[in-house]
Write a protein that holds these residues in place. Structure first.
Motif, PDB file in Angstrom:
ATOM      1  N   SER A   1       0.832  -1.217   0.000  1.00  0.00           N
ATOM      2  CA  SER A   1       0.000   0.000   0.000  1.00  0.00           C
ATOM      3  C   SER A   1       0.859   1.257   0.000  1.00  0.00           C
ATOM      4  O   SER A   1       0.597   2.202  -0.760  1.00  0.00           O
ATOM      5  N   TYR A   2       1.880   1.271   0.850  1.00  0.00           N
ATOM      6  CA  TYR A   2       2.795   2.421   0.899  1.00  0.00           C
ATOM      7  C   TYR A   2       3.482   2.614  -0.459  1.00  0.00           C
ATOM      8  O   TYR A   2       3.622   3.742  -0.939  1.00  0.00           O
ATOM      9  N   ALA A   3       3.920   1.512  -1.054  1.00  0.00           N
ATOM     10  CA  ALA A   3       4.635   1.598  -2.327  1.00  0.00           C
ATOM     11  C   ALA A   3       3.744   2.194  -3.414  1.00  0.00           C
ATOM     12  O   ALA A   3       4.182   3.041  -4.201  1.00  0.00           O
ATOM     13  N   ALA A   4       2.485   1.757  -3.466  1.00  0.00           N
ATOM     14  CA  ALA A   4       1.558   2.276  -4.467  1.00  0.00           C
ATOM     15  C   ALA A   4       1.318   3.769  -4.267  1.00  0.00           C
ATOM     16  O   ALA A   4       1.305   4.550  -5.235  1.00  0.00           O
ATOM     17  N   LEU A   5       1.152   4.191  -3.009  1.00  0.00           N
ATOM     18  CA  LEU A   5       0.921   5.610  -2.721  1.00  0.00           C
ATOM     19  C   LEU A   5       2.131   6.461  -3.078  1.00  0.00           C
ATOM     20  O   LEU A   5       2.005   7.531  -3.682  1.00  0.00           O
ATOM     21  N   VAL A   6       3.312   5.974  -2.694  1.00  0.00           N
ATOM     22  CA  VAL A   6       4.536   6.720  -2.975  1.00  0.00           C
ATOM     23  C   VAL A   6       4.785   6.819  -4.474  1.00  0.00           C
ATOM     24  O   VAL A   6       5.168   7.871  -5.000  1.00  0.00           O
ATOM     25  N   PHE A   7       4.557   5.717  -5.181  1.00  0.00           N
ATOM     26  CA  PHE A   7       4.791   5.709  -6.628  1.00  0.00           C
ATOM     27  C   PHE A   7       3.816   6.640  -7.341  1.00  0.00           C
ATOM     28  O   PHE A   7       4.163   7.294  -8.326  1.00  0.00           O
ATOM     29  N   ALA A   8       2.576   6.706  -6.829  1.00  0.00           N
ATOM     30  CA  ALA A   8       1.556   7.507  -7.494  1.00  0.00           C
ATOM     31  C   ALA A   8       1.597   8.987  -7.090  1.00  0.00           C
ATOM     32  O   ALA A   8       1.348   9.868  -7.909  1.00  0.00           O
TER      33      ALA A   8
ATOM     34  N   ILE B   1       2.723   1.725 -11.612  1.00  0.00           N
ATOM     35  CA  ILE B   1       2.426   1.771 -10.169  1.00  0.00           C
ATOM     36  C   ILE B   1       2.191   0.357  -9.639  1.00  0.00           C
ATOM     37  O   ILE B   1       2.749  -0.041  -8.613  1.00  0.00           O
ATOM     38  N   ALA B   2       1.335  -0.391 -10.355  1.00  0.00           N
ATOM     39  CA  ALA B   2       1.007  -1.759  -9.919  1.00  0.00           C
ATOM     40  C   ALA B   2       2.243  -2.654  -9.926  1.00  0.00           C
ATOM     41  O   ALA B   2       2.458  -3.441  -8.996  1.00  0.00           O
ATOM     42  N   LEU B   3       3.060  -2.537 -10.941  1.00  0.00           N
ATOM     43  CA  LEU B   3       4.251  -3.375 -11.068  1.00  0.00           C
ATOM     44  C   LEU B   3       5.227  -3.113  -9.921  1.00  0.00           C
ATOM     45  O   LEU B   3       5.770  -4.049  -9.321  1.00  0.00           O
ATOM     46  N   PHE B   4       5.457  -1.839  -9.614  1.00  0.00           N
ATOM     47  CA  PHE B   4       6.365  -1.493  -8.516  1.00  0.00           C
ATOM     48  C   PHE B   4       5.812  -1.987  -7.182  1.00  0.00           C
ATOM     49  O   PHE B   4       6.534  -2.575  -6.375  1.00  0.00           O
ATOM     50  N   ALA B   5       4.509  -1.746  -6.937  1.00  0.00           N
ATOM     51  CA  ALA B   5       3.902  -2.141  -5.666  1.00  0.00           C
ATOM     52  C   ALA B   5       3.914  -3.651  -5.480  1.00  0.00           C
ATOM     53  O   ALA B   5       4.195  -4.153  -4.387  1.00  0.00           O
ATOM     54  N   VAL B   6       3.612  -4.394  -6.547  1.00  0.00           N
ATOM     55  CA  VAL B   6       3.637  -5.862  -6.475  1.00  0.00           C
ATOM     56  C   VAL B   6       5.062  -6.349  -6.205  1.00  0.00           C
ATOM     57  O   VAL B   6       5.275  -7.292  -5.428  1.00  0.00           O
TER      58      VAL B   6
END
Length: 201
Positions: A46-53, A146-151
């Motif tokens: 969740s943090y990764a998706a928020l930070v990336f976006a 975003i999805a690729l980084f978060a996954v």
């Protein structure tokens, strides 16, 4: 690949949540520990998706809240340390068969670890630190990026957290209750030290 490396870099240092995960696995068994590991990796995702976006916006938003977050995080770590210490002191045995087979307890463990990881200052500060670099990577990548980084972050994190769970379970198999209690005491002391260190930074 970048996400997986970021997830591993976050998870590998033996922080307070990793210590709590080890302690929980020693006390309640692998079945409960796995849900704690999944919860921690879910927060990282969740943090990764928020930070990336929203990288730049997050940096601007949190800049003025570093010290309050440190104080809050330190208080949470102190509470966790005291609870581990008291639980180890009260219990006469590490494993509770009823809890290890309870779906409700597994969901409760997931919720507990999810909430504590969200509030864990080490996790927040890590993503705060990598936000500028991630914001640069995210330009023009869209939702797929975003999805690729978060996954990737999730995979890197969950691999390490599951490793801790299985290592704790293996330790439990080769040690008696007294040794397991001592490991919990040591974990509580280490978390307390991390809480104090957080305030002194």
């Amino acid at each position: 690949m970048t996400g997986a490396l970021a997830g591993l870099a976050l998870a590998i240092p033996l922080g307070p949540m990793a210590i709590l995960l080890i302690s929980t696995t020693l006390k309640h068994g692998r079945g409960i520990g796995i849900f704690g590991a999944l919860a921690m990796a879910s927060v990282d995702f969740s943090y990764a998706a928020l930070v990336f976006a929203f990288g730049t916006a997050i940096v601007n938003l949190l800049t003025g809240w570093v010290m309050p977050l440190r104080i809050l995080g330190s208080a949470i770590l102190i509470f966790v340390a005291v609870k581990i210490f008291m639980d180890a002191r009260r219990s006469s045995k590490i494993e509770s068969p009823d809890m290890s087979n309870s779906t409700a307890s597994r969901l409760k463990t997931y919720a507990k670890f999810f909430g504590l990881t969200v509030l864990n200052p080490a996790t927040a500060f890590y993503f705060f630190g990598i936000t500028p670099s991630v914001a640069t990577l995210s330009q023009g990548t869209g939702l797929f990026g975003i999805a690729l980084f978060a996954v990737g972050v999730f995979i890197g994190s969950v691999v390490w957290q599951m490793g801790l769970v299985f290592a704790a379970q293996l330790t439990k198999s080769f040690t008696d209750v007294r040794v397991q209690h001592r490991i919990q005491y040591a974990g509580a002391i280490l978390i307390l030290g991390l809480a104090i260190g957080l305030l002194l930074k």
